[in-house]
Write a protein that holds these residues in place. Structure first.
Motif, PDB file in Angstrom:
ATOM      1  N   THR A 128       0.758  -1.422   0.291  1.00  0.00           N
ATOM      2  CA  THR A 128      -0.089   0.247   0.230  1.00  0.00           C
ATOM      3  C   THR A 128       0.870   1.593  -0.234  1.00  0.00           C
ATOM      4  OG1 THR A 128      -1.690  -0.856   1.234  1.00  0.00           O
ATOM      5  CG2 THR A 128      -1.844   1.411   1.553  1.00  0.00           C
ATOM      6  N   ASN A 129       1.718   1.503   0.626  1.00  0.00           N
ATOM      7  CA  ASN A 129       2.417   2.547   0.926  1.00  0.00           C
ATOM      8  C   ASN A 129       3.266   2.621   0.151  1.00  0.00           C
ATOM      9  OD1 ASN A 129       1.208   2.125   3.404  1.00  0.00           O
ATOM     10  ND2 ASN A 129       2.919   2.388   5.112  1.00  0.00           N
ATOM     11  N   VAL A 130       4.680   1.981  -0.460  1.00  0.00           N
ATOM     12  CA  VAL A 130       5.188   2.178  -1.158  1.00  0.00           C
ATOM     13  C   VAL A 130       5.255   1.933  -2.556  1.00  0.00           C
ATOM     14  CG1 VAL A 130       8.099   1.574  -1.593  1.00  0.00           C
ATOM     15  CG2 VAL A 130       6.473   1.550   0.775  1.00  0.00           C
ATOM     16  N   TYR A 131       4.543   0.298  -2.754  1.00  0.00           N
ATOM     17  CA  TYR A 131       3.827  -0.238  -4.418  1.00  0.00           C
ATOM     18  C   TYR A 131       2.845   0.965  -4.765  1.00  0.00           C
ATOM     19  CZ  TYR A 131       6.952  -4.191  -3.943  1.00  0.00           C
ATOM     20  OH  TYR A 131       7.914  -5.420  -3.537  1.00  0.00           O
ATOM     21  N   GLY A 132       2.058   1.443  -4.151  1.00  0.00           N
ATOM     22  CA  GLY A 132       0.862   2.158  -4.146  1.00  0.00           C
ATOM     23  C   GLY A 132       1.402   3.350  -5.061  1.00  0.00           C
ATOM     24  N   GLU A 163       5.125  20.353 -17.697  1.00  0.00           N
ATOM     25  CA  GLU A 163       5.808  21.027 -16.830  1.00  0.00           C
ATOM     26  C   GLU A 163       5.349  21.993 -16.052  1.00  0.00           C
ATOM     27  OE1 GLU A 163       7.337  25.523 -18.267  1.00  0.00           O
ATOM     28  OE2 GLU A 163       7.893  23.231 -19.844  1.00  0.00           O
ATOM     29  N   GLY A 164       5.579  22.486 -14.685  1.00  0.00           N
ATOM     30  CA  GLY A 164       4.951  23.039 -14.181  1.00  0.00           C
ATOM     31  C   GLY A 164       3.447  21.949 -13.112  1.00  0.00           C
ATOM     32  N   ALA A 165       3.514  20.389 -12.983  1.00  0.00           N
ATOM     33  CA  ALA A 165       2.902  20.021 -12.352  1.00  0.00           C
ATOM     34  C   ALA A 165       3.845  19.495 -10.478  1.00  0.00           C
ATOM     35  CB  ALA A 165       3.253  18.462 -13.172  1.00  0.00           C
ATOM     36  N   SER A 166       2.918  19.136  -9.791  1.00  0.00           N
ATOM     37  CA  SER A 166       3.424  18.745  -8.580  1.00  0.00           C
ATOM     38  C   SER A 166       3.322  17.905  -8.037  1.00  0.00           C
ATOM     39  CB  SER A 166       2.634  19.928  -7.346  1.00  0.00           C
ATOM     40  OG  SER A 166       3.416  20.272  -6.257  1.00  0.00           O
ATOM     41  N   ILE A 167       3.805  16.780  -7.587  1.00  0.00           N
ATOM     42  CA  ILE A 167       3.842  15.583  -7.202  1.00  0.00           C
ATOM     43  C   ILE A 167       4.071  15.812  -5.473  1.00  0.00           C
ATOM     44  CG2 ILE A 167       4.379  12.496  -6.846  1.00  0.00           C
ATOM     45  CD1 ILE A 167       5.315  12.936  -9.620  1.00  0.00           C
ATOM     46  N   ILE A 168       3.107  15.379  -4.539  1.00  0.00           N
ATOM     47  CA  ILE A 168       3.000  15.496  -3.313  1.00  0.00           C
ATOM     48  C   ILE A 168       3.130  13.812  -2.822  1.00  0.00           C
ATOM     49  CG2 ILE A 168       2.509  16.868  -0.815  1.00  0.00           C
ATOM     50  CD1 ILE A 168       1.919  18.845  -2.763  1.00  0.00           C
ATOM     51  N   ILE A 169       3.949  13.573  -1.660  1.00  0.00           N
ATOM     52  CA  ILE A 169       3.749  12.200  -0.812  1.00  0.00           C
ATOM     53  C   ILE A 169       3.946  12.434   0.357  1.00  0.00           C
ATOM     54  CG2 ILE A 169       5.129   9.977  -0.230  1.00  0.00           C
ATOM     55  CD1 ILE A 169       6.583  10.327  -3.392  1.00  0.00           C
ATOM     56  N   THR A 170       3.418  11.819   0.887  1.00  0.00           N
ATOM     57  CA  THR A 170       2.591  11.558   2.408  1.00  0.00           C
ATOM     58  C   THR A 170       3.949  10.813   3.532  1.00  0.00           C
ATOM     59  OG1 THR A 170       0.262  12.291   2.539  1.00  0.00           O
ATOM     60  CG2 THR A 170       1.323  11.320   4.242  1.00  0.00           C
ATOM     61  N   THR A 171       5.037  11.537   3.940  1.00  0.00           N
ATOM     62  CA  THR A 171       5.793  10.432   4.896  1.00  0.00           C
ATOM     63  C   THR A 171       5.258  10.511   5.465  1.00  0.00           C
ATOM     64  OG1 THR A 171       7.652   9.994   5.229  1.00  0.00           O
ATOM     65  CG2 THR A 171       7.390  12.217   3.863  1.00  0.00           C
ATOM     66  N   SER A 172       6.631  10.592   7.052  1.00  0.00           N
ATOM     67  CA  SER A 172       5.340  10.205   8.629  1.00  0.00           C
ATOM     68  C   SER A 172       7.456  11.086   9.844  1.00  0.00           C
ATOM     69  CB  SER A 172       5.151   9.268   8.681  1.00  0.00           C
ATOM     70  OG  SER A 172       4.679   8.940   9.997  1.00  0.00           O
ATOM     71  N   GLY A 181      10.190   5.851   5.535  1.00  0.00           N
ATOM     72  CA  GLY A 181      11.740   5.850   5.303  1.00  0.00           C
ATOM     73  C   GLY A 181      12.482   5.363   3.543  1.00  0.00           C
ATOM     74  N   ALA A 182      11.519   4.905   3.037  1.00  0.00           N
ATOM     75  CA  ALA A 182      11.991   4.938   1.727  1.00  0.00           C
ATOM     76  C   ALA A 182      10.554   5.647   0.985  1.00  0.00           C
ATOM     77  CB  ALA A 182      11.243   2.826   0.819  1.00  0.00           C
ATOM     78  N   LEU A 183       9.365   6.402   1.460  1.00  0.00           N
ATOM     79  CA  LEU A 183       9.358   7.237   0.566  1.00  0.00           C
ATOM     80  C   LEU A 183       9.458   8.451   0.475  1.00  0.00           C
ATOM     81  CD1 LEU A 183       5.520   6.689   1.059  1.00  0.00           C
ATOM     82  CD2 LEU A 183       6.540   5.744  -0.813  1.00  0.00           C
ATOM     83  N   THR A 184      10.863   8.771   1.613  1.00  0.00           N
ATOM     84  CA  THR A 184      11.365  10.125   1.262  1.00  0.00           C
ATOM     85  C   THR A 184      12.655   9.803   0.505  1.00  0.00           C
ATOM     86  OG1 THR A 184      11.021  10.092   4.431  1.00  0.00           O
ATOM     87  CG2 THR A 184      12.790  11.853   3.714  1.00  0.00           C
ATOM     88  N   SER A 185      12.924   8.571   0.883  1.00  0.00           N
ATOM     89  CA  SER A 185      13.889   9.070  -0.051  1.00  0.00           C
ATOM     90  C   SER A 185      13.667   8.711  -1.856  1.00  0.00           C
ATOM     91  CB  SER A 185      15.213   7.361  -0.020  1.00  0.00           C
ATOM     92  OG  SER A 185      15.440   7.661   1.089  1.00  0.00           O
ATOM     93  N   LEU A 186      12.294   7.919  -2.069  1.00  0.00           N
ATOM     94  CA  LEU A 186      11.602   8.020  -2.861  1.00  0.00           C
ATOM     95  C   LEU A 186      11.416   9.914  -3.284  1.00  0.00           C
ATOM     96  CD1 LEU A 186      10.662   7.448  -6.025  1.00  0.00           C
ATOM     97  CD2 LEU A 186       8.496   6.991  -4.208  1.00  0.00           C
ATOM     98  N   ASN A 220       7.454  16.704  -3.849  1.00  0.00           N
ATOM     99  CA  ASN A 220       7.942  17.225  -2.160  1.00  0.00           C
ATOM    100  C   ASN A 220       6.887  16.730  -1.361  1.00  0.00           C
ATOM    101  OD1 ASN A 220       9.876  19.360  -2.402  1.00  0.00           O
ATOM    102  ND2 ASN A 220       8.319  20.508  -4.465  1.00  0.00           N
ATOM    103  N   ALA A 221       7.628  16.400  -0.152  1.00  0.00           N
ATOM    104  CA  ALA A 221       6.846  15.582   0.899  1.00  0.00           C
ATOM    105  C   ALA A 221       5.945  16.445   2.370  1.00  0.00           C
ATOM    106  CB  ALA A 221       7.551  14.368   1.323  1.00  0.00           C
ATOM    107  N   VAL A 222       5.098  15.815   2.377  1.00  0.00           N
ATOM    108  CA  VAL A 222       4.905  16.698   3.986  1.00  0.00           C
ATOM    109  C   VAL A 222       4.544  15.098   5.052  1.00  0.00           C
ATOM    110  CG1 VAL A 222       2.634  17.028   5.134  1.00  0.00           C
ATOM    111  CG2 VAL A 222       3.117  18.090   2.880  1.00  0.00           C
ATOM    112  N   ALA A 223       5.392  15.710   6.652  1.00  0.00           N
ATOM    113  CA  ALA A 223       5.355  14.600   6.856  1.00  0.00           C
ATOM    114  C   ALA A 223       4.773  14.970   8.154  1.00  0.00           C
ATOM    115  CB  ALA A 223       7.297  14.528   7.549  1.00  0.00           C
ATOM    116  N   PRO A 224       4.023  13.816   8.168  1.00  0.00           N
ATOM    117  CA  PRO A 224       2.504  14.603   9.266  1.00  0.00           C
ATOM    118  C   PRO A 224       3.287  13.918  11.023  1.00  0.00           C
ATOM    119  CG  PRO A 224       1.878  14.010   8.140  1.00  0.00           C
ATOM    120  CD  PRO A 224       2.778  13.501   7.706  1.00  0.00           C
ATOM    121  N   GLY A 225       3.223  14.605  11.631  1.00  0.00           N
ATOM    122  CA  GLY A 225       3.523  14.065  13.529  1.00  0.00           C
ATOM    123  C   GLY A 225       1.960  12.933  14.118  1.00  0.00           C
TER     124      GLY A 225
END
Length: 289
Positions: free
Chosen positions: A154-158, A172-181, A199-204, A220-225
């Motif tokens: 779910t988390n990585v393969y998805g 051009e100008g598109a944005s990918i945002i990944i939820t890490t933690s 951790g894998a998603l942060t490196s991705l 970019n990513a967002v790392a919620p607490g």
């Protein structure tokens, strides 16, 4: 101030199935500020896909994107009531929302979902990879192959599958945002496999940002607490829920609405020179650790 109304503790009520149902939570997560109005224009005419967009952080992001003028496609696993409610909230306020049911861990489904979005909206400007699964385990010996596989699926393969399927349509100008933690940086003694996926998603995030920079696509990513979402009562034991979030500097868990603005910023032109970065929204938990 609305912050004064945010709960600082929770009843020890759990749910028996992941990813959990927001409608069954007590108290209900807060996913929007009452003082916010719809039809702002930071994301006007843009098309956003949000996996796990039915509830929790995903719902807050979906509502915020619609408020900013984006057309929103929500991908969710099986939480039909939550997804329908999110769609209704958006549409009742003049927004446009498409909901798609399926498992992001299935590459064929991800390709089909992208095709559905293209058929409906003709383009993709923003992809938010937010679907997640987590399991509480006191010892690594307790983590079975099936659990490990499901969490990574779910988390990585998805995330990989959704990005891969979207690439032909991201311009051009598109944005990918990944939820890490926060767990990717701080670790968590009872969320071992979940923390590993984050951790894998942060490196991705960092690697893909460099890879896609020549195409002017930002990653970019967002790392919620600790954030009060359906994933919490559906995965943590009852005795940990009452004090959930109490170790932050604010002595409480965050609400989905308090994370959503980071996703809006990263998707907007205000973040046009930001890629490969992670925004930490954790109530000062790093400060107290």
């Amino acid at each position: 101030m609305i912050e004064k109304t945010f709960p600082k503790s929770f009843p020890n009520i759990t749910q028996n199935q992941q990813p959990g149902m927001e409608e069954e939570m007590n108290p209900q997560p807060i996913f929007q500020h009452d003082e916010y109005s719809f039809n702002s224009e930071r994301l006007k005419d843009r098309v956003a896909i949000i996996t796990g967009g039915d509830s929790g952080i995903g719902r807050a992001v979906a509502v915020s994107y619609a408020r900013e003028g984006a057309k929103v496609a929500i991908i969710y696993l099986n939480e039909d009531d939550d997804a329908s409610k999110t769609k209704k909230i958006i549409e009742d306020n003049g927004g446009i929302c498409l909901i798609i049911r399926g498992d992001v861990g299935d590459e064929a489904f991800c390709s089909s979902a992208i095709s559905t979005v293209i058929s409906s909206f003709s383009k993709i400007d923003i992809l938010v990879c937010n679907s997640a699964e987590q399991h509480y385990s006191k010892n690594i010996e307790d983590i079975t192959y099936d659990q490990l596989h499901k969490t990574f699926r779910t988390n990585v393969y998805g995330t990989f599958f959704m990005i891969k399927a979207s690439m032909p349509y991201l311009k051009e100008g598109a944005s990918i945002i990944i939820t890490t933690s926060i767990t990717a940086y701080q670790g968590n003694e009872t969320l071992i496999d979940y923390s590993s996926t984050k951790g894998a998603l942060t490196s991705l995030t960092r690697s893909l940002a460099v890879n896609l920079a020549p195409k002017l696509i930002r990653v970019n990513a967002v790392a919620p607490g600790p954030i009060w979402t359906p994933l919490i009562p559906s995965s943590l034991p009852a005795e940990e829920i009452q004090s959930f979030g109490s170790k932050t500097a604010f002595k409480r868990a965050g609400q989905p609405v308090e994370v959503a603005e980071a996703y809006v910023f990263l998707a907007s032109q205000g973040a046009s020179f930001i890629t490969g970065e992670t925004i930490h929204v954790n109530g000062g938990e790093f400060v107290t650790s």
